[in-house]
Motif scaffolding. Structure first.
Motif, PDB file in Angstrom:
ATOM      1  N   GLY A 179      28.480  55.248  21.691  1.00  0.00           N
ATOM      2  CA  GLY A 179      29.675  56.073  21.710  1.00  0.00           C
ATOM      3  C   GLY A 179      30.220  56.281  23.102  1.00  0.00           C
ATOM      4  O   GLY A 179      31.436  56.208  23.323  1.00  0.00           O
ATOM      5  N   ARG A 180      29.342  56.506  24.057  1.00  0.00           N
ATOM      6  CA  ARG A 180      29.799  56.700  25.437  1.00  0.00           C
ATOM      7  C   ARG A 180      30.385  55.411  26.003  1.00  0.00           C
ATOM      8  O   ARG A 180      31.415  55.429  26.679  1.00  0.00           O
ATOM      9  CB  ARG A 180      28.644  57.177  26.312  1.00  0.00           C
ATOM     10  N   ALA A 181      29.745  54.284  25.705  1.00  0.00           N
ATOM     11  CA  ALA A 181      30.209  53.007  26.255  1.00  0.00           C
ATOM     12  C   ALA A 181      31.562  52.598  25.681  1.00  0.00           C
ATOM     13  O   ALA A 181      32.400  52.040  26.390  1.00  0.00           O
ATOM     14  CB  ALA A 181      29.171  51.920  26.002  1.00  0.00           C
ATOM     15  N   GLU A 182      31.798  52.885  24.403  1.00  0.00           N
ATOM     16  CA  GLU A 182      33.069  52.479  23.804  1.00  0.00           C
ATOM     17  C   GLU A 182      34.230  53.346  24.275  1.00  0.00           C
ATOM     18  O   GLU A 182      35.389  52.929  24.222  1.00  0.00           O
ATOM     19  CB  GLU A 182      32.991  52.492  22.282  1.00  0.00           C
ATOM     20  N   GLY A 183      33.929  54.572  24.693  1.00  0.00           N
ATOM     21  CA  GLY A 183      34.953  55.416  25.289  1.00  0.00           C
ATOM     22  C   GLY A 183      35.968  55.994  24.335  1.00  0.00           C
ATOM     23  O   GLY A 183      37.060  56.403  24.759  1.00  0.00           O
ATOM     24  N   ALA A 184      35.647  56.047  23.042  1.00  0.00           N
ATOM     25  CA  ALA A 184      36.595  56.566  22.051  1.00  0.00           C
ATOM     26  C   ALA A 184      36.279  57.999  21.644  1.00  0.00           C
ATOM     27  O   ALA A 184      36.917  58.538  20.732  1.00  0.00           O
ATOM     28  CB  ALA A 184      36.594  55.671  20.819  1.00  0.00           C
ATOM     29  N   ASP A 240      29.795  45.176  31.174  1.00  0.00           N
ATOM     30  CA  ASP A 240      30.812  45.025  30.136  1.00  0.00           C
ATOM     31  C   ASP A 240      30.625  46.151  29.117  1.00  0.00           C
ATOM     32  O   ASP A 240      29.691  46.118  28.311  1.00  0.00           O
ATOM     33  CB  ASP A 240      30.666  43.660  29.468  1.00  0.00           C
ATOM     34  N   ALA A 241      31.501  47.141  29.150  1.00  0.00           N
ATOM     35  CA  ALA A 241      31.344  48.314  28.302  1.00  0.00           C
ATOM     36  C   ALA A 241      31.411  47.956  26.826  1.00  0.00           C
ATOM     37  O   ALA A 241      30.648  48.494  26.010  1.00  0.00           O
ATOM     38  CB  ALA A 241      32.415  49.353  28.638  1.00  0.00           C
ATOM     39  N   ALA A 242      32.310  47.054  26.452  1.00  0.00           N
ATOM     40  CA  ALA A 242      32.450  46.672  25.041  1.00  0.00           C
ATOM     41  C   ALA A 242      31.201  45.966  24.547  1.00  0.00           C
ATOM     42  O   ALA A 242      30.725  46.218  23.428  1.00  0.00           O
ATOM     43  CB  ALA A 242      33.677  45.783  24.857  1.00  0.00           C
ATOM     44  N   ALA A 243      30.651  45.065  25.370  1.00  0.00           N
ATOM     45  CA  ALA A 243      29.432  44.355  24.981  1.00  0.00           C
ATOM     46  C   ALA A 243      28.252  45.301  24.877  1.00  0.00           C
ATOM     47  O   ALA A 243      27.418  45.189  23.965  1.00  0.00           O
ATOM     48  CB  ALA A 243      29.143  43.237  25.982  1.00  0.00           C
ATOM     49  N   LEU A 244      28.169  46.256  25.806  1.00  0.00           N
ATOM     50  CA  LEU A 244      27.083  47.235  25.775  1.00  0.00           C
ATOM     51  C   LEU A 244      27.186  48.099  24.527  1.00  0.00           C
ATOM     52  O   LEU A 244      26.177  48.354  23.845  1.00  0.00           O
ATOM     53  CB  LEU A 244      27.131  48.109  27.023  1.00  0.00           C
ATOM     54  N   ALA A 255      26.215  57.286  33.796  1.00  0.00           N
ATOM     55  CA  ALA A 255      27.453  56.559  34.084  1.00  0.00           C
ATOM     56  C   ALA A 255      27.232  55.059  33.919  1.00  0.00           C
ATOM     57  O   ALA A 255      26.158  54.536  34.239  1.00  0.00           O
ATOM     58  CB  ALA A 255      27.919  56.874  35.497  1.00  0.00           C
ATOM     59  N   LEU A 256      28.250  54.378  33.414  1.00  0.00           N
ATOM     60  CA  LEU A 256      28.142  52.926  33.272  1.00  0.00           C
ATOM     61  C   LEU A 256      28.138  52.279  34.657  1.00  0.00           C
ATOM     62  O   LEU A 256      29.030  52.558  35.474  1.00  0.00           O
ATOM     63  CB  LEU A 256      29.308  52.366  32.451  1.00  0.00           C
TER      64      LEU A 256
END
Length: 290
Positions: free
Chosen positions: A101-106, A44-48, A38-39
């Motif tokens: 992929g997990r961090a970007e959430g798409a 920052d999910a986008a930066a990660l 889990a984040l």
């Protein structure tokens, strides 16, 4: 066994394993075992996602270039070594692209990111995608790339995202051996025959300008990386490159730095053919399960 055989080992003294293993990897333990995927709050999910994507692309493209040496290396032992270094990088790429992929959430998987993006969507540095030349160029590229990547991952081993930190920690062990292997070959070629020395000089002169893009992205590692490279070149009795490389190399490396290079999707003409080969099987049957 001569002193020259281990002239670079001082740079690997801080290896967590404390041994002299090199390209055959650092074991088969799952680096993410027990790590919460889990984040963490506040990350920052986008930066990660962007960081993992860039580092994953570097590793994936570099691994593909190393795979091209299979059946072409100057000796069987070296063929096995380069193949194993490539497998280490491929393993890093899988973990990093999965995290991206997990961090970007798409909903994109590691396979989606590896096989179904075009060149403009890749974020690898130009040094990784350059075509293979002779063996001296292979050694020079591996020396520059692994020295830089090792310094970067050493810092990320303490990242606030525990998954990226775990990936980086394992990568540090692998890259220590990659750098050592490249350094030992640099010494052999640089302090070998006149032919091997000249080839090593040419390779360094051609590839050295691409360090600019690496340091543009990670300026904090410049001193550390340049210090390590100077140690290797001094042991090989090779000068730090100061001569002007070919006009094409200067133009390409200058554009890479000024425009942000591969990190902004601005690549050389060499990436598209590499990806075409890498992605051909997956794209031939996009619905297949791999």
């Amino acid at each position: 066994m001569t002193d020259d055989d281990h002239v670079y080992l001082s740079l690997a003294e801080n290896s967590p394993e404390g041994d002299a293993r090199w390209a055959f990897g650092t074991g088969f333990e799952d680096p993410l075992h027990g790590v919460d995927p889990a984040l963490p709050p506040g990350v920052d999910a986008a930066a990660l996602a962007a960081r993992c994507l860039a580092l994953g692309d570097d590793a994936l493209v570099a691994a593909q270039r190393l795979a091209e040496w299979v059946t072409r290396a100057p000796e069987l032992e070296e063929e096995v070594a380069l193949a194993n270094i490539g497998l280490d990088l491929l393993g890093q790429a899988r973990l990093l692209l999965s995290r991206a992929g997990r961090a970007e959430g798409a909903g994109r998987t590691e396979d989606d990111l590896a096989y179904f993006r075009g060149p403009a969507e890749f974020r690898n540095v130009l040094l990784a995608e350059l075509p293979n030349g002779d063996f001296a160029e292979c050694v020079a590229r591996l020396l520059l790339f692994s020295s830089w990547r090792l310094a970067v991952l050493q810092r990320l081993a303490g990242d606030e995202d525990p998954v990226l930190a775990a990936i980086a920690s394992k990568g540090v062990q692998e890259l220590t051996y990659h750098r050592d292997h490249a350094a030992q070959w640099t010494v052999r070629l640089g302090d070998g025959t006149e032919e091997s020395r000249q080839r090593m000089l040419r390779a360094l002169d051609e590839l050295w300008p691409y360090l600019g893009e690496l340091f543009a992205e990670e300026p904090e590692v410049r001193d550390e990386v340049e210090c390590a490279l100077r140690q290797v070149l001094a042991a090989a009795e090779l000068p730090v490159p100061t001569v002007t490389p070919s006009a094409s190399t200067v133009a390409a490396s200058t554009v890479a730095v000024e425009l942000g290079g591969g990190r902004r999707g601005r690549h050389s003409e060499h990436l598209a053919p590499l990806l075409e080969e890498l992605q051909s099987v997956a794209r031939s049957d996009p619905e297949a399960t791999w």
